[in-house]
Design a protein around this motif. Structure first.
Motif, PDB file in Angstrom:
ATOM      1  N   THR A  58       0.235  -0.623  -4.615  1.00 17.16           N
ATOM      2  CA  THR A  58       1.045  -0.523  -5.831  1.00 17.16           C
ATOM      3  C   THR A  58       2.201  -1.491  -5.769  1.00 17.16           C
ATOM      4  OG1 THR A  58       2.433   1.209  -4.894  1.00 17.16           O
ATOM      5  CG2 THR A  58       0.479   1.913  -6.144  1.00 17.16           C
ATOM      6  N   PHE A  97       0.844  -1.196   0.000  1.00 17.13           N
ATOM      7  CA  PHE A  97       0.000   0.000   0.000  1.00 17.13           C
ATOM      8  C   PHE A  97       0.875   1.240   0.000  1.00 17.13           C
ATOM      9  CE2 PHE A  97      -2.551   3.338   1.988  1.00 17.13           C
ATOM     10  CZ  PHE A  97      -3.693   3.268   1.224  1.00 17.13           C
ATOM     11  N   ASN A 103      -6.534  -3.628  -7.046  1.00 20.01           N
ATOM     12  CA  ASN A 103      -5.285  -3.626  -6.295  1.00 20.01           C
ATOM     13  C   ASN A 103      -4.182  -4.246  -7.139  1.00 20.01           C
ATOM     14  OD1 ASN A 103      -6.507  -2.535  -4.060  1.00 20.01           O
ATOM     15  ND2 ASN A 103      -7.090  -4.535  -3.258  1.00 20.01           N
ATOM     16  N   CYS A 104      -3.030  -3.655  -7.069  1.00 17.21           N
ATOM     17  CA  CYS A 104      -1.894  -4.152  -7.850  1.00 17.21           C
ATOM     18  C   CYS A 104      -1.188  -5.250  -7.081  1.00 17.21           C
ATOM     19  CB  CYS A 104      -0.924  -3.010  -8.160  1.00 17.21           C
ATOM     20  SG  CYS A 104       0.464  -3.522  -9.186  1.00 17.21           S
ATOM     21  N   THR A 125      -3.267  -6.764 -12.197  1.00 14.66           N
ATOM     22  CA  THR A 125      -4.296  -6.097 -11.410  1.00 14.66           C
ATOM     23  C   THR A 125      -5.470  -7.034 -11.202  1.00 14.66           C
ATOM     24  OG1 THR A 125      -3.648  -3.987 -12.332  1.00 14.66           O
ATOM     25  CG2 THR A 125      -5.801  -4.091 -11.281  1.00 14.66           C
ATOM     26  N   GLN A 158      -0.082   7.649  -2.769  1.00 14.57           N
ATOM     27  CA  GLN A 158      -1.073   7.486  -3.827  1.00 14.57           C
ATOM     28  C   GLN A 158      -2.421   7.018  -3.295  1.00 14.57           C
ATOM     29  OE1 GLN A 158       0.325   5.304  -7.243  1.00 14.57           O
ATOM     30  NE2 GLN A 158       2.465   5.872  -6.879  1.00 14.57           N
ATOM     31  N   ARG A 188     -10.471  -6.032  -8.073  1.00 16.22           N
ATOM     32  CA  ARG A 188     -10.729  -4.898  -7.187  1.00 16.22           C
ATOM     33  C   ARG A 188      -9.819  -3.711  -7.479  1.00 16.22           C
ATOM     34  NH1 ARG A 188     -11.838  -7.404  -1.145  1.00 16.22           N
ATOM     35  NH2 ARG A 188     -13.571  -8.774  -1.734  1.00 16.22           N
ATOM     36  N   LYS A 240      -3.300   3.916  -2.582  1.00 20.19           N
ATOM     37  CA  LYS A 240      -3.719   2.635  -3.125  1.00 20.19           C
ATOM     38  C   LYS A 240      -2.539   1.674  -3.085  1.00 20.19           C
ATOM     39  CE  LYS A 240      -2.666   3.961  -7.895  1.00 20.19           C
ATOM     40  NZ  LYS A 240      -3.200   4.090  -9.279  1.00 20.19           N
TER      41      LYS A 240
END
Length: 384
Positions: A326, A318, A339-340, A334, A322, A337, A324
């Motif tokens: 990453t 996290f 999320n990377c 990805t 940003q 949802r 989010k």
């Protein structure tokens, strides 16, 4: 013959008494005249200034010392750095050496009222003064009793201080410090987080006159260049603010993670599907030393090598900036949802070449085995 002398004596006595009576009768008028002339002369003459008492002289010297007047005798200057001079306060222990007078040399501690007992002088207020200013004030006081006193003052024990730490530290709050140093303060608060920027640690201090001064201290460059860390003496009431890292250029986070200035351990959350039971899995967390590698995280997982797909392990990290999750290395994908997830090959990561380049960080999250971990990361092994 006798009868002829009596009248002469009587006339002389009467004359003397008459003169004495005249003088006595005129005496009040003479005294009033003298008093009137004295009062007129006193009003006409300018008033003579009375010499100041020793106590008044000491108070005047203390006032000038606190105001940092540019007097060479006081050893102060108006532009003096507020962080370069330590201010005395209750709890400081001083050794005062009076040359040529060993009986006047002593060691004492400043009391709760900010005063200290001085031989021949008595109680003297030293709170708020620098060591140089305290030496000058003691010298001025002893000059009333001995000729040309030569005084030396040494701070042999500094009082404990209480400071406030804010920003990117593990446990922000108020901390008492026995050793008032910036590095000790960071360690007391659990260390700096992996999102901290130690290049501009700010120290905020309130002076005696109520004004606020600030100073930025670089703790990263000394670690990078192997030079001594700045020895900034903290004062009671200081506020330390550790800013958030906004630019990663030329900033080695791994170097900070391995230092004693950072938090000693990180937490990595694990979502493990490769537990051996069909359709099962486990959720947990592991603690790793800060700066640990991907291999260190893999070695803590209880993987079923028969069912785990070591070629496809996801790492979720996290990013606070940003807002989010990453990932910035490896082959990413990805999920639905958004999320990377970072897909890593655990088999290749076990090789020494790759293992050395996969540090863990606070905020990472491998899903059953992967690298580059942050505190709070999720790790998990995907079943084959």
């Amino acid at each position: 013959m006798v009868t002829l002398l009596r009248p002469a004596v009587s006339r002389f006595s009467l004359c003397a008494l008459s003169s004495l009576y005249s003088v006595v009768a005129a005496l009040p008028s003479i005294l009033l005249g003298l008093m009137w002339h004295t009062s007129v002369a006193a009003q006409a003459m300018p008033a003579i200034a009375q010499p100041a008492s020793p106590r008044e002289l000491l108070e005047d010297a203390r006032r000038r010392l606190l105001e940092n007047t540019p007097d060479a005798e006081l050893g102060e200057s108006p532009g003096q750095d507020a962080f370069a001079s330590y201010r005395l306060g209750p709890g400081d222990t001083l050794f005062v050496n009076v040359l040529r007078f060993p009986d006047l040399s002593f060691q004492n501690t400043i009391d709760l009222e900010g005063s200290m007992l001085i031989p021949l002088v008595g109680a003297m207020t030293l709170e708020g003064l620098t060591v140089a200013a305290a030496r000058e004030q003691i010298r001025i006081a002893l000059d009333q009793f001995i000729v040309d006193p030569q005084v030396d003052v040494i701070l042999i024990a500094q009082r404990p201080v209480q400071v406030t730490l804010l920003g990117e530290v593990v446990r922000p709050g108020l901390y008492p410090l026995a050793a008032p140093q910036l590095s000790v303060a960071l360690v007391s608060a659990g260390g700096a987080t992996t999102r901290a920027d130690l290049r501009t640690v700010r120290v905020r201090r309130q002076l005696v006159d109520g004004s606020i001064v600030e100073k930025d201290v670089d703790l990263f460059t000394p670690l990078q260049t192997a030079s001594p860390i700045p020895d900034l003496q903290l004062a009671d009431g200081d506020t330390i603010v550790v800013p958030t890292l906004t630019a990663n250029a030329d900033y080695d986070r791994n170097l900070i993670a391995r230092s004693t200035l950072a938090q000693p351990q990180i937490n990595v959350r694990v979502l493990n599907y490769a537990t051996g039971a069909r359709g099962g899995g486990s959720i947990g967390s592991v603690q790793l030393p800060n700066g640990s590698s991907f291999v260190d995280a893999i070695s803590t997982l209880s993987l079923d090598l028969g069912s785990a797909d070591l070629r496809n392990i996801a790492l979720v990290r996290f990013d606070v900036q940003q807002g989010k999750a990453t990932a910035n290395v490896g082959r990413g994908r990805t999920n639905p949802r958004g999320n990377c997830q970072l897909a890593l090959n655990a088999g290749k990561s076990l090789s020494p070449q790759i293992a050395r380049t996969a540090p863990t960080r606070r905020g990472s999250a491998p899903v059953s085995g992967f690298g580059c971990l942050d505190d709070g990361s999720v790790t998990g092994g995907l079943s084959g």
